[in-house]
Design an enzyme around this catalytic site. Structure first.
Site, PDB file in Angstrom:
ATOM      1  N   GLY A  71       0.839  -1.363   0.095  1.00  0.00           N
ATOM      2  CA  GLY A  71       0.060  -0.272   0.217  1.00  0.00           C
ATOM      3  C   GLY A  71       1.092   0.934  -0.079  1.00  0.00           C
ATOM      4  O   GLY A  71       0.055   1.972  -0.677  1.00  0.00           O
ATOM      5  N   ASN A 151      -8.002   4.476   8.860  1.00  0.00           N
ATOM      6  CA  ASN A 151      -6.617   3.070   9.483  1.00  0.00           C
ATOM      7  C   ASN A 151      -7.620   3.717  11.086  1.00  0.00           C
ATOM      8  O   ASN A 151      -7.762   1.928  11.576  1.00  0.00           O
ATOM      9  CB  ASN A 151      -6.062   3.079   9.253  1.00  0.00           C
ATOM     10  N   GLN A 179      -7.493   0.404   3.602  1.00  0.00           N
ATOM     11  CA  GLN A 179      -8.290   0.119   4.330  1.00  0.00           C
ATOM     12  C   GLN A 179      -9.934  -0.182   4.436  1.00  0.00           C
ATOM     13  O   GLN A 179     -10.926  -0.972   5.168  1.00  0.00           O
ATOM     14  CB  GLN A 179      -9.137   1.113   5.895  1.00  0.00           C
ATOM     15  N   SER A 199      -3.442  -2.655  -0.485  1.00  0.00           N
ATOM     16  CA  SER A 199      -2.259  -3.591  -0.248  1.00  0.00           C
ATOM     17  C   SER A 199      -3.116  -5.075   0.517  1.00  0.00           C
ATOM     18  O   SER A 199      -4.608  -5.498   1.021  1.00  0.00           O
ATOM     19  CB  SER A 199      -2.112  -3.391   0.902  1.00  0.00           C
ATOM     20  N   HIS A 201      -2.232  -7.059   2.619  1.00  0.00           N
ATOM     21  CA  HIS A 201      -2.083  -7.518   4.019  1.00  0.00           C
ATOM     22  C   HIS A 201      -3.650  -7.448   5.046  1.00  0.00           C
ATOM     23  O   HIS A 201      -3.236  -7.675   5.821  1.00  0.00           O
ATOM     24  CB  HIS A 201      -0.548  -7.855   4.565  1.00  0.00           C
ATOM     25  N   THR A 237      11.376  -8.102 -11.245  1.00  0.00           N
ATOM     26  CA  THR A 237      10.574  -9.350 -11.516  1.00  0.00           C
ATOM     27  C   THR A 237       9.502  -9.177 -10.215  1.00  0.00           C
ATOM     28  O   THR A 237       9.997  -8.942  -9.164  1.00  0.00           O
ATOM     29  CB  THR A 237      11.633 -10.245 -10.989  1.00  0.00           C
ATOM     30  N   CYS A 325       1.903   2.444  12.888  1.00  0.00           N
ATOM     31  CA  CYS A 325       3.611   3.546  13.271  1.00  0.00           C
ATOM     32  C   CYS A 325       3.947   4.321  14.315  1.00  0.00           C
ATOM     33  O   CYS A 325       4.559   4.692  14.323  1.00  0.00           O
ATOM     34  CB  CYS A 325       3.309   4.772  11.954  1.00  0.00           C
TER      35      CYS A 325
HETATM   36  C1  LIG Z   1      -1.524   0.093   5.938  1.00  0.00           C
HETATM   37  C2  LIG Z   1      -1.562   1.100   5.504  1.00  0.00           C
HETATM   38  C3  LIG Z   1      -0.798   1.149   4.477  1.00  0.00           C
HETATM   39  C4  LIG Z   1       0.250   1.078   4.289  1.00  0.00           C
HETATM   40  O1  LIG Z   1       0.139  -0.198   3.807  1.00  0.00           O
HETATM   41  P1  LIG Z   1       1.220  -1.023   3.408  1.00  0.00           P
HETATM   42  O2  LIG Z   1       1.024  -2.420   2.310  1.00  0.00           O
HETATM   43  O3  LIG Z   1       1.823  -2.128   4.379  1.00  0.00           O
HETATM   44  O4  LIG Z   1       2.294  -0.930   2.936  1.00  0.00           O
HETATM   45  C5  LIG Z   1      -1.102   2.620   3.487  1.00  0.00           C
HETATM   46  N1  LIG Z   1      -2.165   3.773   3.992  1.00  0.00           N
HETATM   47  C6  LIG Z   1      -3.500   2.636   4.738  1.00  0.00           C
HETATM   48  C7  LIG Z   1      -4.747   3.400   5.110  1.00  0.00           C
HETATM   49  C8  LIG Z   1      -2.897   1.875   5.847  1.00  0.00           C
HETATM   50  O5  LIG Z   1      -4.335   1.597   6.917  1.00  0.00           O
END
Ligand SMILES: *Cc1c(COP(=O)(O)O)cnc(C)c1O
Length: 387
Positions: A71, A151, A179, A199, A201, A237, A325
């Protein structure tokens, strides 16, 4: 002790079906997708099928999806990529004051390079005011970037209205939808979005892989130069197993999203009501309704979020005091400050974010444990009086 995981907005466990889909690409299907033999063709074909699934999740075309390293990279690519490619038209960007650091720190970086950034304020719920956006757009504005759902507090922004205002002034609209994607329906056509970050994950896929949606016809300067992967938009890659896993996670999300909301929302509501009825002097942050159904952010007055987290952790409960963070720094969350929560109250905030593996028993345990923790800490607090 069994862990009770309530930090799904920080990351999610990988769905077992996703793990299974990835395994062959870590062993027998190891081939470089750019090569010319049969093994490579198979990998290439399956990357394209993952792209179709990710596209389907947001109602885009597959060729509008660029796979990234997550993300943060998608946010960087959208904002810097547009900033660099449109520098001759203008150097003004508009964003909000409650964005993820992947957006805010990218904008700070661009400010150092001579760009100007307007950070729109938000109201007490975390909403950006469309009229404020209208007033902020200038002749040299090249991009508006406002997140889909926050988030920390879960507030869902009026994306379509904001995108339309940007378009009335011929300005591109980007949204960090990390999110939102996989949790709630996101339709880039319906909402008229030009660029969108996601993203894997955050919706039961693997870490280190994400995607940028870029509407057909939009051009940006790539961040990573090298080979011609991703149609010359992102060299390197491919993270093959990651991309396959993201595709599978998208497929599962399309299938399960509604069911997940039906299951998770009542648990979140039970947690919210339980905390409010058991603990005095608590504020719920974010909009009561226009909020992600899995997110609960509370400020518990007179104590520190970090102390509560440590005592919850000792009971096997994993939550957050803001965003992942900020939890190691002493500054309270910029999001809570932006919605007008005073410093000392913002410090006493907890974020619970639920997901599909939570149960009613998880919530019961938190409601058993948390009131005692709060009472113990408040007894030690110089600001708390039982008056
Ligand atoms: C987690 C998050 C990101 C960052 O995504 P990553 O894949 O961890 O780099 C960016 N924006 C929001 C709103 C998030 O919750």
């Amino acid at each position: 002790m069994r862990e009770i995981y309530l930090d799904y907005n920080a990351t999610t466990p990988v769905d077992p079906g996703v793990v299974e889909s990835m395994m062959p690409y870590l062993s027998e299907y190891f081939h470089n997708p750019s090569s010319l033999y049969t093994g490579s063709l198979r990998v290439r074909t399956n990357i394209e099928s993952a792209r179709e699934k990710v596209a389907a999740l947001i109602n885009s075309r597959p060729e509008e999806i660029i796979f990234t390293g997550g993300g943060s990279e998608a946010d960087n690519m959208a904002i810097k990529g547009i900033a660099f490619s449109k520098a001759d038209k203008g150097k003004h960007i508009i964003t909000s004051s409650i964005e993820h650091h992947a957006v805010l720190h990218t904008c700070k970086f661009l400010e150092k390079m001579g760009y100007e950034v307007t950070y729109l304020p938000v109201d007490k719920y975390g909403f950006v005011d469309p009229d404020e956006l209208k007033k902020s757009i200038r002749k040299d504005t090249i991009l508006v970037s406002v997140m889909f759902a926050n988030n920390e507090i879960g507030t869902i922004e009026p994306i379509k209205e904001l995108a339309q205002i940007a378009h009335e002034h011929e300005v591109l609209f980007h949204t960090d939808a990390v999110q939102a994607v996989g949790k709630i329906p996101v339709d880039v056509e319906e909402l008229e979005i030009d660029l969108l970050s996601m993203s894997a994950h955050k919706f039961y896929g693997p870490k280190g892989v994400g995607a940028l949606y870029m509407r057909k016809g939009v051009k940006l300067t790539p961040l990573i130069h090298g080979g011609s992967q991703e149609k010359n938009r992102r060299a390197g890659t491919e993270n093959v197993a990651g991309i396959i896993g993201m595709g599978k996670a998208a497929e599962i999300a399309i299938e399960e999203m509604q069911e997940e909301e039906r299951k998770i929302k009542p648990l979140r509501d039970k947690l919210e009501e339980g905390i409010l009825s058991r603990i005095p002097e608590v504020i719920v942050n974010g909009h009561p309704k226009k909020r992600l159904y899995n997110t609960l952010n509370v400020s518990i007055k007179f104590i520190e979020g970090e102390s509560m987290l440590a005592l919850l952790d000792a009971k096997g409960i994993s939550a957050s005091s803001g965003s992942a963070c900020t939890s190691s720094s002493l500054e309270p969350s910029h999001v809570l400050l932006a919605i007008g929560i005073p410093h000392e109250i913002a410090h006493g905030s907890l974020r619970f974010s639920l997901g599909k593996y939570n149960t009613k028993e998880d919530i019961d345990t938190v409601l058993e444990v948390l009131p005692d923790i709060v009472e113990r800490l408040r007894r030690l607090s110089p600001y708390w009086s039982h008056g």
